[in-house]
Design an enzyme around this catalytic site. Structure first.
Site, mmCIF file in Angstrom:
data_model
loop_
_atom_site.group_PDB
_atom_site.id
_atom_site.type_symbol
_atom_site.label_atom_id
_atom_site.label_comp_id
_atom_site.label_asym_id
_atom_site.label_seq_id
_atom_site.Cartn_x
_atom_site.Cartn_y
_atom_site.Cartn_z
ATOM 1 C CE LYS A 8 -5.857 -1.348 5.926
ATOM 2 N NZ LYS A 8 -5.027 -0.505 5.042
ATOM 3 C CG HIS B 83 -4.537 7.324 0.288
ATOM 4 N ND1 HIS B 83 -3.751 6.817 1.280
ATOM 5 C CD2 HIS B 83 -5.118 6.273 -0.327
ATOM 6 C CE1 HIS B 83 -3.866 5.513 1.280
ATOM 7 N NE2 HIS B 83 -4.676 5.150 0.302
ATOM 8 C CG ASP C 75 1.343 -16.639 11.881
ATOM 9 O OD1 ASP C 75 0.504 -15.944 11.286
ATOM 10 O OD2 ASP C 75 1.133 -17.813 12.221
ATOM 11 C CD GLU D 163 -2.849 1.079 2.471
ATOM 12 O OE1 GLU D 163 -2.949 0.017 3.131
ATOM 13 O OE2 GLU D 163 -3.470 2.107 2.741
HETATM 14 P P1 NAD Z 1 9.804 -23.413 15.869
HETATM 15 O O1 NAD Z 1 9.292 -24.673 16.430
HETATM 16 O O2 NAD Z 1 10.334 -23.391 14.463
HETATM 17 O O3 NAD Z 1 10.949 -22.801 16.798
HETATM 18 C C1 NAD Z 1 10.883 -22.735 18.162
HETATM 19 C C2 NAD Z 1 11.912 -23.633 18.788
HETATM 20 O O4 NAD Z 1 13.215 -23.089 18.645
HETATM 21 C C3 NAD Z 1 11.722 -23.744 20.297
HETATM 22 O O5 NAD Z 1 10.739 -24.697 20.567
HETATM 23 C C4 NAD Z 1 13.104 -24.113 20.779
HETATM 24 O O6 NAD Z 1 13.261 -25.524 20.797
HETATM 25 C C5 NAD Z 1 14.031 -23.555 19.709
HETATM 26 N N1 NAD Z 1 14.876 -22.423 20.202
HETATM 27 C C6 NAD Z 1 16.216 -22.292 20.040
HETATM 28 N N2 NAD Z 1 16.657 -21.144 20.582
HETATM 29 C C7 NAD Z 1 15.587 -20.514 21.106
HETATM 30 C C8 NAD Z 1 15.401 -19.265 21.789
HETATM 31 N N3 NAD Z 1 16.402 -18.419 22.046
HETATM 32 N N4 NAD Z 1 14.155 -18.923 22.156
HETATM 33 C C9 NAD Z 1 13.093 -19.738 21.894
HETATM 34 N N5 NAD Z 1 13.217 -20.932 21.263
HETATM 35 C C10 NAD Z 1 14.444 -21.319 20.850
HETATM 36 O O7 NAD Z 1 8.707 -22.263 15.841
HETATM 37 P P2 NAD Z 1 7.640 -21.725 16.876
HETATM 38 O O8 NAD Z 1 8.055 -20.339 17.218
HETATM 39 O O9 NAD Z 1 7.357 -22.674 17.983
HETATM 40 O O10 NAD Z 1 6.330 -21.664 15.959
HETATM 41 C C11 NAD Z 1 6.145 -20.636 15.029
HETATM 42 C C12 NAD Z 1 5.450 -21.134 13.785
HETATM 43 O O11 NAD Z 1 4.196 -21.751 14.117
HETATM 44 C C13 NAD Z 1 5.116 -20.038 12.822
HETATM 45 O O12 NAD Z 1 5.585 -20.403 11.552
HETATM 46 C C14 NAD Z 1 3.587 -19.999 12.828
HETATM 47 O O13 NAD Z 1 3.093 -19.564 11.591
HETATM 48 C C15 NAD Z 1 3.229 -21.412 13.125
HETATM 49 N N6 NAD Z 1 1.900 -21.738 13.675
HETATM 50 C C16 NAD Z 1 1.047 -20.802 14.188
HETATM 51 C C17 NAD Z 1 -0.159 -21.174 14.754
HETATM 52 C C18 NAD Z 1 -1.036 -20.119 15.366
HETATM 53 O O14 NAD Z 1 -0.615 -18.991 15.536
HETATM 54 N N7 NAD Z 1 -2.270 -20.429 15.734
HETATM 55 C C19 NAD Z 1 -0.508 -22.519 14.801
HETATM 56 C C20 NAD Z 1 0.372 -23.458 14.290
HETATM 57 C C21 NAD Z 1 1.589 -23.065 13.749
#
Ligand code: NAD
Length: 424
Positions: free
Chosen positions: A261, A375, A277, A83
């Site tokens: 928004k 705009h 996300d 945008e």
């Molecule tokens: P992930 O599992 O890829 O990474 C997190 C992992 O990284 C941790 O569990 C840990 O083991 C590791 N890690 C290493 N160093 C770390 C640090 N300093 N701090 C924290 N963790 C560290 O990802 P995630 O963050 O658990 O999940 C994010 C993803 O989930 C996004 O892609 C999102 O789109 C997706 N998702 C979202 C939903 C929702 O929002 N409802 C549902 C399902 C999936």
């Protein structure tokens, strides 16, 4: 005969073959098909590993908002957005805020909530007590799933259990409170929720259905505020106008949706630039805005004793600097480097400051000069380009349309035609 969209094993096909099918299905020209192969900084092979059924990557502009001073530190803000006006407005608002010392921010620890739904319990109050009795065992089971998260100081820290009354009867909802440190945390929390579910099933005697993170991240809030001197914003009348605009949003959900928004215009552009996300942030923002039962403005704007403008914003901000796609996407990695943030909390605070800045930019434009002028000029440029104008013709056509207040494709084509004739 209409074409079918059913392809068995589409996902198993090589990318090239998927693209050929889409090309045939949609009658794409060879030029269109080859454009889809140009994915710039995100190599096709990498994109193919990120999501399913990939045929291309979708580029959107990445701009840099300038002038941001947050907690006395200078930041350049990468913003991915389609945008026009947003990056300019953020930069301008940050300049105004800078006059008052910039933005100041805080945040809660990065705690996300994971929900486990148990149904069919005859004595839900007893079951709730039992969950609390087994708290340490449940937390241990959750933490066993993610030793890495625990090793960096995160993990399941607490839990709660609540009874909700639904059309199909009472349900017991157990909520894990997980410190996600530098991760957004959805995968981590979902894994924990799934792991503790059988335990909760056993101790409550209920049947478990859902085990999933909540995007209403009320325990993971980021806050930003700024004092903008009245001179910087255009005088006390403009301050009053902005306060009135805010009060309108505070009282009226129709206005609040657009007010919020505007905040998300800024916040989400940074969320996308860092490959976080954005659906999670948007869902959380709107649910938080409606938490009292009345959907209202996420930010607030007041006039202080000096007649200066004071803006503040508090919202859930579940973003990571690790995990998900954050460290996979090559541009997101560079965006994080440009931001120079050291933690997910710092990123969350910066994003909230950008949201507040964007809100200020929009409110000032609305209260001061009417948002449409600036705009429409940009809109007119887009229409001129879409109508076929190039080089200096873009300015000539768009200015003429703005002057006539006729910003339409047919008018743009007419002006282009006239210009071509006079130039011959
Ligand atoms: P992930 O599992 O890829 O990474 C997190 C992992 O990284 C941790 O569990 C840990 O083991 C590791 N890690 C290493 N160093 C770390 C640090 N300093 N701090 C924290 N963790 C560290 O990802 P995630 O963050 O658990 O999940 C994010 C993803 O989930 C996004 O892609 C999102 O789109 C997706 N998702 C979202 C939903 C929702 O929002 N409802 C549902 C399902 C999936």
């Amino acid at each position: 005969m209409s074409k079918t969209s059913t392809f068995t094993g589409f996902y198993k096909l090589p990318l090239e073959e998927r693209l050929r099918i889409v090309k045939d299905f949609a009658n794409l020209t060879p030029e269109e098909a080859s454009l889809l192969k140009k994915t710039g900084a995100l190599p096709l092979e990498l994109a193919d590993r990120m999501i399913e059924n990939v045929i291309s990557a979708f580029p959107i502009p990445l701009g840099i908002a300038v002038n941001f001073l947050i907690n006395k530190r200078d930041y350049l803000i990468p913003m991915a957005i389609e945008e026009p006006s947003v990056v300019a407005a953020a930069s301008y608002a940050a300049k105004m805020a800078r006059e008052g010392g910039g933005f100041f921010t805080t945040s809660t620890p990065p705690i996300m909530i994971g929900q486990i739904q148990a149904v069919g319990i005859k004595d839900p109050h007893r079951a709730r007590m039992t969950v609390h009795t087994h708290k340490e065992d449940i937390l241990k089971k959750a933490n066993d799933q993610d030793p890495v998260l625990v090793s960096v100081g995160g993990g399941a820290k607490d839990l709660d259990a609540k009874i909700i009354h639904t059309a199909t009867g009472p349900m017991l909802i157990t909520e894990l409170h997980v410190d996600c440190r530098d991760a957004m945390g959805a995968n981590a929390v979902n894994t924990m929720a799934e792991a503790v579910a059988p335990m909760i099933e056993k101790i409550t005697g209920g049947r478990i259905y859902l085990r999933i993170i909540s995007n209403l991240a009320t325990k993971r809030l980021a806050r930003a505020y700024a004092t903008i001197p009245k001179e910087a914003v255009g005088g006390e009348e403009v301050v009053d106008g902005i306060v009135q605009a805010y009060q309108f949003a505070a009282a009226d959900s129709y206005r609040a949706a657009t007010h919020n928004k505007g905040i998300l215009n800024g916040a989400i552009a940074v969320v996308i630039a860092t490959c976080n996300d954005h659906r999670a942030i948007e869902a959380g923002a709107h649910a938080y805005a409606a938490r009292t039962g009345h959907y209202t403005a996420l930010s607030s704007w007041e006039k202080n004793q000096n007649g200066d403008l004071v803006g503040s914003l508090e919202m859930p901000m579940a973003v990571g600097t690790i995990g998900g796609a954050v460290r996979t996407h090559p541009i997101a990695k560079i965006a994080l480097k440009i931001l120079g943030v050291k933690s997910a909390n710092e990123l969350a605070e910066v994003i909230t400051a950008v949201g507040l800045a964007q809100n200020l930019g929009a409110l000032r434009a609305l209260a001061h000069e009417g948002i449409q002028r600036g705009h429409m000029r940009l809109h007119a440029r887009n229409i001129a380009i879409a109508a076929g104008a190039a080089d200096e013709l873009v300015d000539i056509v768009s200015e003429q349309m703005v002057k006539e207040r006729k910003i339409r494709m047919d008018r743009a084509k007419e002006i282009i035609e006239q210009q071509r004739k006079t130039r011959k």
